[in-house]
Structure formats: structure tokens, C-alpha cells
Design a protein around this motif. Structure first.
Motif, mmCIF file in Angstrom:
data_model
loop_
_atom_site.group_PDB
_atom_site.id
_atom_site.type_symbol
_atom_site.label_atom_id
_atom_site.label_comp_id
_atom_site.label_asym_id
_atom_site.label_seq_id
_atom_site.Cartn_x
_atom_site.Cartn_y
_atom_site.Cartn_z
ATOM 1 N N ALA A 33 -86.548 0.488 -3.686
ATOM 2 C CA ALA A 33 -85.306 0.031 -4.315
ATOM 3 C C ALA A 33 -84.438 -0.733 -3.322
ATOM 4 O O ALA A 33 -83.817 -1.754 -3.672
ATOM 5 C CB ALA A 33 -84.536 1.220 -4.886
ATOM 6 N N GLY A 34 -84.413 -0.250 -2.064
ATOM 7 C CA GLY A 34 -83.632 -0.960 -1.050
ATOM 8 C C GLY A 34 -84.171 -2.352 -0.774
ATOM 9 O O GLY A 34 -83.410 -3.320 -0.671
ATOM 10 N N LEU A 35 -85.509 -2.465 -0.664
ATOM 11 C CA LEU A 35 -86.105 -3.787 -0.447
ATOM 12 C C LEU A 35 -85.869 -4.709 -1.632
ATOM 13 O O LEU A 35 -85.624 -5.913 -1.460
ATOM 14 C CB LEU A 35 -87.607 -3.628 -0.186
ATOM 15 C CG LEU A 35 -88.001 -2.925 1.114
ATOM 16 C CD1 LEU A 35 -89.505 -2.753 1.195
ATOM 17 C CD2 LEU A 35 -87.496 -3.698 2.323
ATOM 18 N N TRP A 36 -85.963 -4.155 -2.845
ATOM 19 C CA TRP A 36 -85.695 -4.977 -4.030
ATOM 20 C C TRP A 36 -84.251 -5.465 -4.031
ATOM 21 O O TRP A 36 -83.974 -6.625 -4.364
ATOM 22 C CB TRP A 36 -85.966 -4.151 -5.278
ATOM 23 C CG TRP A 36 -85.645 -4.889 -6.561
ATOM 24 C CD1 TRP A 36 -86.439 -5.775 -7.228
ATOM 25 C CD2 TRP A 36 -84.422 -4.807 -7.305
ATOM 26 N NE1 TRP A 36 -85.801 -6.251 -8.341
ATOM 27 C CE2 TRP A 36 -84.552 -5.676 -8.417
ATOM 28 C CE3 TRP A 36 -83.238 -4.094 -7.142
ATOM 29 C CZ2 TRP A 36 -83.537 -5.837 -9.356
ATOM 30 C CZ3 TRP A 36 -82.223 -4.251 -8.073
ATOM 31 C CH2 TRP A 36 -82.374 -5.104 -9.174
ATOM 32 N N LEU A 37 -83.324 -4.585 -3.653
ATOM 33 C CA LEU A 37 -81.918 -4.974 -3.603
ATOM 34 C C LEU A 37 -81.681 -6.060 -2.560
ATOM 35 O O LEU A 37 -80.931 -7.021 -2.796
ATOM 36 C CB LEU A 37 -81.055 -3.751 -3.300
ATOM 37 C CG LEU A 37 -79.535 -3.953 -3.326
ATOM 38 C CD1 LEU A 37 -79.084 -4.402 -4.708
ATOM 39 C CD2 LEU A 37 -78.814 -2.669 -2.915
ATOM 40 N N VAL A 38 -82.343 -5.915 -1.406
ATOM 41 C CA VAL A 38 -82.223 -6.956 -0.375
ATOM 42 C C VAL A 38 -82.756 -8.283 -0.893
ATOM 43 O O VAL A 38 -82.170 -9.351 -0.660
ATOM 44 C CB VAL A 38 -82.966 -6.525 0.908
ATOM 45 C CG1 VAL A 38 -83.083 -7.692 1.887
ATOM 46 C CG2 VAL A 38 -82.241 -5.366 1.576
ATOM 47 N N GLY A 39 -83.885 -8.228 -1.617
ATOM 48 C CA GLY A 39 -84.432 -9.453 -2.189
ATOM 49 C C GLY A 39 -83.496 -10.103 -3.187
ATOM 50 O O GLY A 39 -83.361 -11.333 -3.223
ATOM 51 N N GLN A 40 -82.825 -9.287 -4.006
ATOM 52 C CA GLN A 40 -81.875 -9.842 -4.970
ATOM 53 C C GLN A 40 -80.665 -10.451 -4.279
ATOM 54 O O GLN A 40 -80.068 -11.416 -4.771
ATOM 55 C CB GLN A 40 -81.427 -8.748 -5.944
ATOM 56 C CG GLN A 40 -82.532 -8.170 -6.792
ATOM 57 C CD GLN A 40 -83.159 -9.219 -7.724
ATOM 58 O OE1 GLN A 40 -82.738 -10.121 -8.099
ATOM 59 N NE2 GLN A 40 -84.169 -9.118 -8.121
ATOM 60 N N MET A 41 -80.291 -9.883 -3.146
ATOM 61 C CA MET A 41 -79.110 -10.361 -2.415
ATOM 62 C C MET A 41 -79.482 -11.305 -1.270
ATOM 63 O O MET A 41 -78.662 -11.554 -0.390
ATOM 64 C CB MET A 41 -78.328 -9.165 -1.855
ATOM 65 C CG MET A 41 -77.820 -8.196 -2.915
ATOM 66 S SD MET A 41 -77.050 -6.739 -2.171
ATOM 67 C CE MET A 41 -75.747 -7.501 -1.195
ATOM 68 N N TRP A 42 -80.707 -11.826 -1.271
ATOM 69 C CA TRP A 42 -81.181 -12.619 -0.139
ATOM 70 C C TRP A 42 -80.290 -13.833 0.172
ATOM 71 O O TRP A 42 -80.104 -14.156 1.352
ATOM 72 C CB TRP A 42 -82.611 -13.065 -0.380
ATOM 73 C CG TRP A 42 -83.239 -13.678 0.831
ATOM 74 C CD1 TRP A 42 -83.638 -14.967 0.999
ATOM 75 C CD2 TRP A 42 -83.536 -13.018 2.066
ATOM 76 N NE1 TRP A 42 -84.165 -15.166 2.246
ATOM 77 C CE2 TRP A 42 -84.116 -13.980 2.928
ATOM 78 C CE3 TRP A 42 -83.367 -11.712 2.533
ATOM 79 C CZ2 TRP A 42 -84.520 -13.665 4.217
ATOM 80 C CZ3 TRP A 42 -83.782 -11.392 3.817
ATOM 81 C CH2 TRP A 42 -84.345 -12.371 4.644
ATOM 82 N N PRO A 43 -79.746 -14.545 -0.826
ATOM 83 C CA PRO A 43 -78.854 -15.666 -0.473
ATOM 84 C C PRO A 43 -77.655 -15.242 0.374
ATOM 85 O O PRO A 43 -77.091 -16.073 1.099
ATOM 86 C CB PRO A 43 -78.398 -16.195 -1.847
ATOM 87 C CG PRO A 43 -79.501 -15.824 -2.776
ATOM 88 C CD PRO A 43 -79.989 -14.488 -2.286
ATOM 89 N N VAL A 44 -77.262 -13.964 0.284
ATOM 90 C CA VAL A 44 -76.179 -13.459 1.130
ATOM 91 C C VAL A 44 -76.729 -12.829 2.400
ATOM 92 O O VAL A 44 -76.156 -12.979 3.491
ATOM 93 C CB VAL A 44 -75.328 -12.432 0.347
ATOM 94 C CG1 VAL A 44 -74.251 -11.834 1.239
ATOM 95 C CG2 VAL A 44 -74.694 -13.080 -0.876
#
Length: 369
Positions: A33-44
Motif C-alpha cells: 500500500a505504501g509503494l502504491w501510494l508513492v506511485g500515485q504521488m510520484w509527481p510530488v
């Protein structure tokens, strides 16, 4: 004499295994879940990562200015302007020529691979099987596509030029604020967290920062030394594309093991295509000597303490990072693994049992005879 299994102990072992498996599964779900969240927020996240990395390079100068009575804002501004000036100079003197020669570099690598394939097909190897030849053709095509993608990615700034410019601008602003307000972050974080977290989180954050800074600065200096020595050797031998090959060597220093292998492989192929087998062997010997000096002389001198990672862990981290996120993943894999190691080391310290006190009347450190 046969022994019977204890049903009580068997049930207890099964319950323990089930409980441990469930806990590991929960940890795996949390990490996913943490990696998925990082992927979703990658532009930031991506500008934040770049800002942190360049801050680790520029912080020693900012700290020097602050220690000599410069106001934090003035010191951060001066270092930011200097960093932008250096970056502009690098773009003008290095990036533009490298970009103009990147196509030639890719063509030379492909020609070198073809030449190696032709050599393998003759004596003494005599590799002429149709399936092996087909596999090599597929590998050459994949390498060509990969190099083309890499050149395109570098030229367009990860996606589009606009996105690359926006990322760079955000990273520079973040670097300025990190340089200006960085020392106040940990005290602020301590005030925001409750209970024991107010001690644990700032301590881990400080250790991670020190580890990341030591890695980035040491790898940058080691990569620069490698690029200079190998570049001088290539220039003396009259190998073309000296500047792009030196840049590849410098960048490869940030991907331990695999980066050095890839940079050396490219240099040898270019030397083989342009100057023949003798110069290619000389380049290979030069790269081996420089790599040995790096591993046994330069890196121990520059990097006083290592990252605490075994070479196998580094190799696996780079492979996993490359498979998950390509070039970016390969570059960030080792720092990420080192930070995970720092966190794990702190957790072990907190979970370790305190040393037992000596028995009454027995002096500290006494040993039984």
C-alpha cells in the motif's frame, strides 16, 4: 525406540506459525500500500527526491556559510545561485555535446555487439546454432530499443520538456527551503509527535539524512575520479566519444556494481568498433585498473564508513529497482536499501535486550575462569 509427537506442542507450533504468517502478510500489505501510494504521488515525490539529493551535495557549503555568521536565508540563496550557475555551465559544456553525440554512441554500441556476435560465430567458439543466433538478434534489438528509449528520456526530461522543467524548478525551490530551514525541521518534528515517537522518528530521520548525504557525496566524488581517469585514458588512446563515455562512467558510479559494468562494457565496445581489438583490450585493462583503485583506494579513503550493505544485497537492490522503475529505480535502489538498513538497525537497537548486570559483589567485566 520410536517417539510420539506431542499434540500440544504441535498445536502451539502451528498457532505460532499461523500468527507469524498473518503478521508478515499484514506487513507485506502495508508495504504494498505504501509503494502504491508513492506511485500515485510520484509527481510530488520525484521533485522531493531530487531536492533532497541535491541538498545533500550543497549542504556542506551552506553549513560552512552559516557557521561563519551568514544568515540562513542569505546562505541558502548564495548556495542556490551557485548551484544553478554550475548546472548551467554543465549543460553548456557537457550536456549539449553529449546529447548531440548520443545517437553515435548508441550506434557504436550496437555495432560493437554485432562485431562480438560475428566473432563468436567463428573459431574457436563456432557458435552457429540458429536458436542462439536468433536470441542474440533479439538481444541486440532489445538493447537498441533500450538505448533509444534512454536517449529519448534524457532528451525529453522524463516524459515531456514541460514536465522536466517543472520538476527541476520545484526541486530547486525545495532545495532552497531545505538549506534555509533544514536544521529547524527535527526540533519542529519533535514538537509535533506524541510520546516515544518524538524521540524515535527524529533520531531515525537524522541517521537517514547522514547516511544519504555520505553516500551521495562520496559516490559523486568517486564517480568524478573514475570519469577523469578513464576519460584521460580514452583520450590518449584516441577513442572517439570521450565526453559521452566519461559522463556514462560518472553516472554509472551511482549504480554500484551494475553501473561500473555497463559503463565499462560501453567503452570497450566503442573502442572495439573504432580502434580495433588491441585498443579495446587496453581500454578493458584500464577500466579494470581504475575500478580496482576505486574499490581498494579511493572509496575507502573518501567514504570513511560504508553503507553496511553486502555486495549481494546491493546487486539484488539494483536489479529489483531497475525492474520496478527502470533507470530511476536503479539510481535510487541503493540509497533506498541503505535507508531501510538504517531503520532496521535502529529497530534492532530498540528491541535488543539490555546487558545483564553483574552479580552482587562481582566486578563489572569479570569473566568466569
Amino acid at each position: 525406540m520410536s517417539t510420539r509427537l506431542s499434540s500440544t506442542k504441535s498445536r502451539a507450533a502451528l498457532h505460532t506459525s499461523a500468527r507469524t504468517s498473518a503478521q508478515l502478510l499484514l506487513v507485506a500489505v502495508a508495504v504494498t500500500a505504501g509503494l502504491w501510494l508513492v506511485g500515485q504521488m510520484w509527481p510530488v515525490v520525484w521533485p522531493l527526491v531530487i531536492g533532497l539529493l541535491i541538498t545533500t551535495l550543497t549542504w556542506p557549503l551552506a553549513r560552512f556559510l552559516r557557521n561563519h555568521s551568514w544568515p540562513p536565508a542569505l546562505a541558502a540563496s548564495a548556495v542556490t545561485v551557485l548551484a544553478l550557475t554550475v548546472a548551467a555551465g554543465i549543460v553548456a559544456l557537457v550536456a549539449v555535446p553529449v546529447a548531440s553525440q548520443s545517437g553515435t554512441l548508441a550506434d557504436g554500441v550496437i555495432a560493437g555487439v554485432d562485431q562480438v556476435r560475428d566473432w563468436a560465430a567463428g573459431p574457436p567458439l563456432n557458435i552457429g546454432d540458429a536458436e542462439i543466433t536468433k536470441a542474440m538478434d533479439s538481444a541486440v534489438a532489445r538493447l537498441q530499443d533500450s538505448l533509444g528509449t534512454t536517449v529519448s528520456t534524457v532528451a525529453t526530461g522524463v516524459g515531456t520538456v514541460v514536465h522536466g522543467v517543472v520538476t527541476a524548478v520545484i526541486a530547486v525551490f525545495l532545495m532552497f527551503f531545505f538549506l534555509k530551514d533544514g536544521p529547524r525541521f527535527l526540533p519542529w518534528l519533535t514538537r509535533q509527535l506524541p510520546g516515544r515517537l518524538a524521540v524515535d522518528v527524529p533520531t531515525v530521520a537524522e541517521r537517514c539524512w547522514n547516511t544519504l548525504g555520505a553516500f551521495i557525496r562520496s559516490q559523486a566524488l568517486v564517480g568524478l575520479i573514475d570519469a577523469v581517469f578513464i576519460g584521460i585514458g580514452l583520450w590518449i588512446l584516441g577513442i572517439p566519444l570521450v565526453l559521452p563515455l566519461s559522463v556514462v562512467t560518472f553516472v554509472g558510479a551511482f549504480v554500484p556494481i551494475i553501473g561500473a559494468f555497463f559503463a565499462g562494457f560501453v567503452a570497450v565496445l566503442i573502442a572495439l568498433v573504432s580502434n580495433g581489438l588491441t585498443d579495446a583490450l587496453i581500454v578493458l585493462a584500464l577500466i579494470i585498473v581504475v575500478q580496482q583503485l576505486e574499490g581498494n583506494v579511493f572509496q575507502p579513503m573518501i567514504q570513511s564508513r560504508g553503507l553496511g550493505l553486502h555486495a549481494a544485497v546491493v546487486l539484488l537492490a539494483v536489479t529489483l529497482g531497475g525492474s520496478l522503475a527502470g533507470i530511476v529505480g536503479s539510481l535510487l535502489a541503493v540509497p533506498a536499501a541503505a535507508l531501510i538498513g538504517v531503520v532496521w538497525g535502529y529497530v534492532r537497537e530498540q528491541l535488543a535486550e539490555p546487558p545483564q548486570d553483574a552479580a552482587p559483589g562481582e566486578p563489572q567485566g569479570a569473566t568466569a575462569v
